[in-house]
Scaffold this motif. Structure first.
Motif, PDB file in Angstrom:
ATOM      1  N   LYS A   1      -7.775   1.636   0.319  1.00 23.44           N
ATOM      2  CA  LYS A   1      -6.325   1.576   0.462  1.00 23.44           C
ATOM      3  C   LYS A   1      -5.782   2.976   0.748  1.00 23.44           C
ATOM      4  CE  LYS A   1      -6.350  -2.108  -3.058  1.00 23.44           C
ATOM      5  NZ  LYS A   1      -5.849  -2.491  -4.425  1.00 23.44           N
ATOM      6  N   LYS A   2      -4.514   3.087   1.140  1.00 22.76           N
ATOM      7  CA  LYS A   2      -3.942   4.393   1.498  1.00 22.76           C
ATOM      8  C   LYS A   2      -4.048   5.404   0.356  1.00 22.76           C
ATOM      9  CE  LYS A   2      -0.605   3.282   5.104  1.00 22.76           C
ATOM     10  NZ  LYS A   2       0.777   3.604   5.537  1.00 22.76           N
ATOM     11  N   ALA A   3      -3.872   4.919  -0.883  1.00 23.08           N
ATOM     12  CA  ALA A   3      -3.883   5.837  -2.030  1.00 23.08           C
ATOM     13  C   ALA A   3      -5.267   6.470  -2.223  1.00 23.08           C
ATOM     14  CB  ALA A   3      -3.459   5.091  -3.289  1.00 23.08           C
ATOM     15  N   PHE A   4      -6.327   5.805  -1.721  1.00 21.95           N
ATOM     16  CA  PHE A   4      -7.680   6.391  -1.834  1.00 21.95           C
ATOM     17  C   PHE A   4      -7.677   7.772  -1.172  1.00 21.95           C
ATOM     18  CE2 PHE A   4     -12.317   6.171  -2.087  1.00 21.95           C
ATOM     19  CZ  PHE A   4     -12.713   7.030  -1.065  1.00 21.95           C
ATOM     20  N   PHE A   5      -7.007   7.844  -0.032  1.00 19.39           N
ATOM     21  CA  PHE A   5      -7.038   9.093   0.739  1.00 19.39           C
ATOM     22  C   PHE A   5      -6.126  10.165   0.129  1.00 19.39           C
ATOM     23  CE2 PHE A   5      -9.862   7.204   3.630  1.00 19.39           C
ATOM     24  CZ  PHE A   5      -9.492   5.866   3.748  1.00 19.39           C
TER      25      PHE A   5
ATOM     26  N   ARG B   1      -5.024  -5.467  -9.306  1.00 18.42           N
ATOM     27  CA  ARG B   1      -5.023  -4.878  -7.958  1.00 18.42           C
ATOM     28  C   ARG B   1      -4.780  -3.362  -7.973  1.00 18.42           C
ATOM     29  NH1 ARG B   1      -7.727  -8.203  -4.733  1.00 18.42           N
ATOM     30  NH2 ARG B   1      -6.897 -10.332  -4.635  1.00 18.42           N
ATOM     31  N   LYS B   2      -5.054  -2.699  -9.099  1.00 17.30           N
ATOM     32  CA  LYS B   2      -4.830  -1.246  -9.143  1.00 17.30           C
ATOM     33  C   LYS B   2      -5.972  -0.461  -8.522  1.00 17.30           C
ATOM     34  CE  LYS B   2      -1.762  -1.430 -13.165  1.00 17.30           C
ATOM     35  NZ  LYS B   2      -2.049  -2.858 -13.552  1.00 17.30           N
ATOM     36  N   GLY B   3      -6.930  -1.140  -7.969  1.00 18.20           N
ATOM     37  CA  GLY B   3      -8.028  -0.456  -7.291  1.00 18.20           C
ATOM     38  C   GLY B   3      -7.539   0.404  -6.144  1.00 18.20           C
ATOM     39  N   LEU B   4      -8.261   1.499  -5.896  1.00 18.68           N
ATOM     40  CA  LEU B   4      -8.013   2.296  -4.684  1.00 18.68           C
ATOM     41  C   LEU B   4      -8.853   1.740  -3.547  1.00 18.68           C
ATOM     42  CD1 LEU B   4      -7.876   5.871  -6.264  1.00 18.68           C
ATOM     43  CD2 LEU B   4      -5.994   4.398  -5.548  1.00 18.68           C
ATOM     44  N   ILE B   5      -9.719   0.781  -3.943  1.00 13.72           N
ATOM     45  CA  ILE B   5     -10.534   0.058  -2.976  1.00 13.72           C
ATOM     46  C   ILE B   5     -10.378  -1.431  -3.305  1.00 13.72           C
ATOM     47  CG2 ILE B   5     -12.885  -0.348  -2.126  1.00 13.72           C
ATOM     48  CD1 ILE B   5     -13.579   2.507  -2.934  1.00 13.72           C
ATOM     49  N   SER B   6     -10.269  -2.268  -2.285  1.00 16.29           N
ATOM     50  CA  SER B   6     -10.097  -3.704  -2.546  1.00 16.29           C
ATOM     51  C   SER B   6     -11.428  -4.315  -2.986  1.00 16.29           C
ATOM     52  CB  SER B   6      -9.629  -4.414  -1.266  1.00 16.29           C
ATOM     53  OG  SER B   6     -10.743  -4.537  -0.372  1.00 16.29           O
ATOM     54  N   ASP B   7     -11.367  -5.551  -3.518  1.00 15.75           N
ATOM     55  CA  ASP B   7     -12.606  -6.202  -3.962  1.00 15.75           C
ATOM     56  C   ASP B   7     -13.524  -6.501  -2.771  1.00 15.75           C
ATOM     57  OD1 ASP B   7     -11.914  -9.486  -3.562  1.00 15.75           O
ATOM     58  OD2 ASP B   7     -10.253  -8.092  -3.740  1.00 15.75           O
ATOM     59  N   SER B   8     -12.994  -6.387  -1.558  1.00 17.92           N
ATOM     60  CA  SER B   8     -13.851  -6.572  -0.368  1.00 17.92           C
ATOM     61  C   SER B   8     -14.376  -5.241   0.154  1.00 17.92           C
ATOM     62  CB  SER B   8     -13.061  -7.268   0.753  1.00 17.92           C
ATOM     63  OG  SER B   8     -12.409  -8.402   0.233  1.00 17.92           O
ATOM     64  N   GLY B   9     -14.044  -4.159  -0.548  1.00 15.60           N
ATOM     65  CA  GLY B   9     -14.587  -2.855  -0.161  1.00 15.60           C
ATOM     66  C   GLY B   9     -13.722  -2.090   0.817  1.00 15.60           C
ATOM     67  N   ASN B  10     -12.445  -2.492   0.992  1.00 14.50           N
ATOM     68  CA  ASN B  10     -11.551  -1.774   1.909  1.00 14.50           C
ATOM     69  C   ASN B  10     -10.777  -0.676   1.173  1.00 14.50           C
ATOM     70  OD1 ASN B  10     -11.967  -3.649   4.214  1.00 14.50           O
ATOM     71  ND2 ASN B  10     -11.018  -5.121   2.813  1.00 14.50           N
TER      72      ASN B  10
ATOM     73  N   GLU C   1       0.840  -1.204   0.000  1.00 13.76           N
ATOM     74  CA  GLU C   1       0.000   0.000   0.000  1.00 13.76           C
ATOM     75  C   GLU C   1       0.872   1.250   0.000  1.00 13.76           C
ATOM     76  OE1 GLU C   1      -3.574  -1.481   2.921  1.00 13.76           O
ATOM     77  OE2 GLU C   1      -3.620   0.558   2.121  1.00 13.76           O
ATOM     78  N   GLU C   2       2.039   1.141   0.639  1.00 15.87           N
ATOM     79  CA  GLU C   2       2.951   2.302   0.717  1.00 15.87           C
ATOM     80  C   GLU C   2       3.486   2.641  -0.684  1.00 15.87           C
ATOM     81  OE1 GLU C   2       2.835  -0.212   2.857  1.00 15.87           O
ATOM     82  OE2 GLU C   2       2.041   0.972   4.530  1.00 15.87           O
ATOM     83  N   ASN C   3       3.750   1.617  -1.499  1.00 14.74           N
ATOM     84  CA  ASN C   3       4.234   1.885  -2.860  1.00 14.74           C
ATOM     85  C   ASN C   3       3.156   2.582  -3.680  1.00 14.74           C
ATOM     86  OD1 ASN C   3       4.346   0.480  -5.884  1.00 14.74           O
ATOM     87  ND2 ASN C   3       6.317   1.273  -5.148  1.00 14.74           N
ATOM     88  N   GLN C   4       1.913   2.085  -3.577  1.00 18.43           N
ATOM     89  CA  GLN C   4       0.811   2.701  -4.349  1.00 18.43           C
ATOM     90  C   GLN C   4       0.573   4.141  -3.885  1.00 18.43           C
ATOM     91  OE1 GLN C   4      -3.345   1.584  -3.651  1.00 18.43           O
ATOM     92  NE2 GLN C   4      -3.589   1.129  -5.842  1.00 18.43           N
ATOM     93  N   GLU C   5       0.653   4.344  -2.568  1.00 20.67           N
ATOM     94  CA  GLU C   5       0.445   5.693  -2.006  1.00 20.67           C
ATOM     95  C   GLU C   5       1.504   6.662  -2.537  1.00 20.67           C
ATOM     96  OE1 GLU C   5       1.502   6.062   2.144  1.00 20.67           O
ATOM     97  OE2 GLU C   5      -0.240   7.382   2.508  1.00 20.67           O
TER      98      GLU C   5
END
Ligand code: GCU
Length: 601
Positions: free
Chosen positions: A583-587, A572-581, A525-529
């Motif tokens: 990720k840090k990059a969303f914020f 897995r490039k979602g800002l939200i996981s397939d379970s609806g969580n 998550e830190e890399n995506q952020e």
């Protein structure tokens, strides 16, 4: 008035000649109808044994006649004793053994009708992926090619009062000359993937209409209405009660009528998504719609909504159902996906890479979310095949036809990441001209590709399609697919030599929700952020940046993502996981869009 008649001619459609396929019913949910959604019997048929004989000749007594066997007869299928599946719904996520299946599945549904005189019965499919053949009471109604656009048949002469049945053959095999072609980064969900409606209309009914607001001429609502029959002197009334507008019209010999009414509507915009009740009536039917009025234009590098500069705070969305995955199709799915976009601070969504269902478009309209709508002319299409072009043009036509009254839709996109060639330029330029011929009230774009110089960190756009689009849009994957240090790219030099607004239609990178580590470690998550923070800094240097749509709102299934334990056939490039969580990059995006909102107040 000339403009109106021109636009009336524009929405005519060249229908392939099938027995009962007819022009699409506009605003189908406002029609008298029953939903045929629910439990359908199905038969899996990988060798199309229900359609071809053993010499590969089409059978006259295939599965579609639903033969009832007596004990002495040999009949090797029986829908009524076959398993059931939910429609709408893809078979991949409903039946475990069909997860990777690509081929034919037959579906059957019984339905009853009390036939009325002077009434037509229209069977409407929101979509089925990909090659669909429809039979009613054993008679072929027609077929449809394409996985993401609606189609309908007049089944009046094939049904009787009492019990009837519909059988549908859906084949989702990929073919080189299809649209999309054999290679794409999303799951090839097969099935009847959207609503099925049985509609009742009078013999002569309002088939289609178009309402538009024209800011010239002191503001007027103009448009046209089209009957399904070329009958003159039919009385049609149009009414917008809240604007105190009502006009009686007479159709011309082609069954059409144009109108123009002085009006000063509240203009639709994300901050005030104002929709007006519109009532259309003939002496045989009454049709209600909710329509918003706005203008969308460019002025050099500026994007103007209702004449005011706007920045598109966007996100890309696949039509993947939240939480359960599989094809999304319902109001509930749309509310969750668009709700997450709103939570991020979006006023815009790029619906990738194909037309999404009508519920999503209408929900976006109500929520004040602008829409980029796209046909799946994706990657390595067969540019030189005339049938492929005809298929793409038909899908483009049907996308525009269905949503031309949906004010949230502001951009028609004709392609995604297509390799440069003379054949591709010819194909796409023709498609762009066709889109404009069908609708000159919206903007045309496509997701182009850029070239970069890893040494001097120059990023250049050169695409012959620049003259055919209103907005220069491109996908870029700095420090994900590109090499190099993400910090170095934040100082990139952009070279986009076109005096048009710029949208970065994709950027980002993947991570597994909950996987943490150093920001240089892939899939954390830190890399995506960090990737998002650097991307935003780099893109802020673009002259004429008018919008962003990061790739992608939610992790989605893809057969191209095999990394076990991280991807597991999810992109897995979602800002939200397939379970609806989230990720840090969303914020990171949420904070950036708060700043953009302030900047463009
Ligand atoms: C491309 C493509 C997307 C794909 C994405 C990715 O830009 O447009 O459809 O999913 O990159 O590689 O994740």
């Amino acid at each position: 008035m000339k403009k109106i008649f021109l636009s009336m001619l524009l929405f005519g459609m060249a229908l392939p000649v099938f027995s009962q396929e007819i022009a699409l019913l506009s605003n189908v949910y406002a029609r008298e109808h029953v939903l045929l959604n629910g439990k359908w019997n199905y038969i899996v048929d990988p060798l199309e044994n229900g359609y071809y004989d053993y010499r590969m000749q089409p059978q006259t007594d295939g599965f579609f006649i639903n033969k009832k066997a007596d004990p002495t007869e040999l009949v090797e299928y029986n829908f009524d004793t076959s398993p059931i599946m939910n429609v709408p719904g893809d078979w991949n996520t409903q039946v475990e053994s069909l997860f990777f299946y690509e081929g034919t599945v037959w579906f059957k549904k019984d339905f009853t009708v009390e036939k009325k005189s002077a009434t037509r019965y229209i069977l409407y499919f929101g979509a089925a992926n990909y090659d669909t053949k429809v039979y009613v009471n054993g008679q072929k109604m027609g077929e449809h090619i394409g996985g993401y656009t609606p189609f309908n048949f007049d089944i009046t002469d094939a049904i009787k009062s009492g019990n009837n049945f519909v059988i549908v053959k859906v084949d989702n095999k990929r073919h080189r000359d299809n649209v999309p072609t054999v290679n794409m980064d999303w799951w090839n969900y097969g099935g009847i993937t959207r609503d099925v409606l049985l509609c009742e209309v009078p013999e002569t009914y309002i088939e289609d209409y178009f309402f538009q607001w024209n800011k010239e001429k002191q503001g007027s609502v103009y448009g046209w209405i089209k009957l399904n029959q070329p009958v003159a002197n039919q009385d049609i009334t149009i009414e917008i009660p809240e604007l105190k507008l009502k006009q009686n019209l007479k159709t011309d010999a082609s069954g059409q009528a144009a109108f123009e009414l002085k009006a000063k509507p509240q203009l639709w915009c994300p901050e005030n998504p104002k929709l007006y009740d519109v009532i259309l009536a003939s002496n045989k039917e009454k049709l209600n719609d909710q329509i918003g009025f706005r203008t969308i234009q460019t002025d050099g590098k500026k994007l103007l909504l209702n004449g005011k500069q706007i920045f598109l705070r966007g996100i890309c969305i696949h039509e993947e159902a939240p939480f359960r995955s599989g094809r999304a199709w319902s109001d509930e799915d749309a509310a969750v996906l668009l709700g997450w976009a709103k939570e991020m601070g979006c006023n815009y969504v790029r619906l990738a890479h194909y037309p999404h269902n009508e519920h999503t478009i209408r929900m976006a309209e109500k929520m004040g979310i602008l829409v980029w709508s796209e046909i799946p002319v994706y990657w390595t299409i067969s540019w030189s095949n005339p049938d492929t072009y005809a298929n793409a043009e038909h899908q483009l036509h049907d996308m525009i036809y269905r949503d031309k009254n949906r004010c949230a839709v502001v951009i028609w996109s004709i392609a995604n990441e297509t390799p440069h060639s003379a054949e591709r330029d010819l194909f796409l330029s023709k498609l762009a001209k066709y889109a404009r011929s069908q609708d000159d009230t919206r903007l045309i774009s496509m997701a182009m590709e850029i070239t970069r110089n890893d040494n001097d960190k120059t990023i250049s756009m050169k695409d012959n399609m620049n003259e055919y689009v209103d907005i220069i849009s491109f996908n870029q994957y700095m420090a994900w697919y590109w090499g190099g240090n993400m910090q170095d790219w934040t100082r990139a030099t952009w070279n986009i030599p076109y005096n048009k607004p710029v949208i970065v239609s994709e950027f980002g990178g993947g991570c597994l929700y909950g996987f943490h580590g150093d920001k240089t470690t892939r899939f954390t998550e830190e890399n995506q952020e960090a990737l998002f923070q650097c991307n935003l800094e780099m893109m802020e240097r673009i002259d004429g940046l008018s919008g962003l749509s990061p790739w992608v709102l939610v992790d989605f299934r893809s057969p191209r993502r095999q990394l076990f334990g991280i991807q597991d056939f999810f992109n897995r490039k979602g800002l939200i996981s397939d379970s609806g969580n989230k990720k840090k990059a969303f914020f990171v995006m949420q904070q950036y869009y708060q700043q953009k909102t302030e900047q463009y107040k």
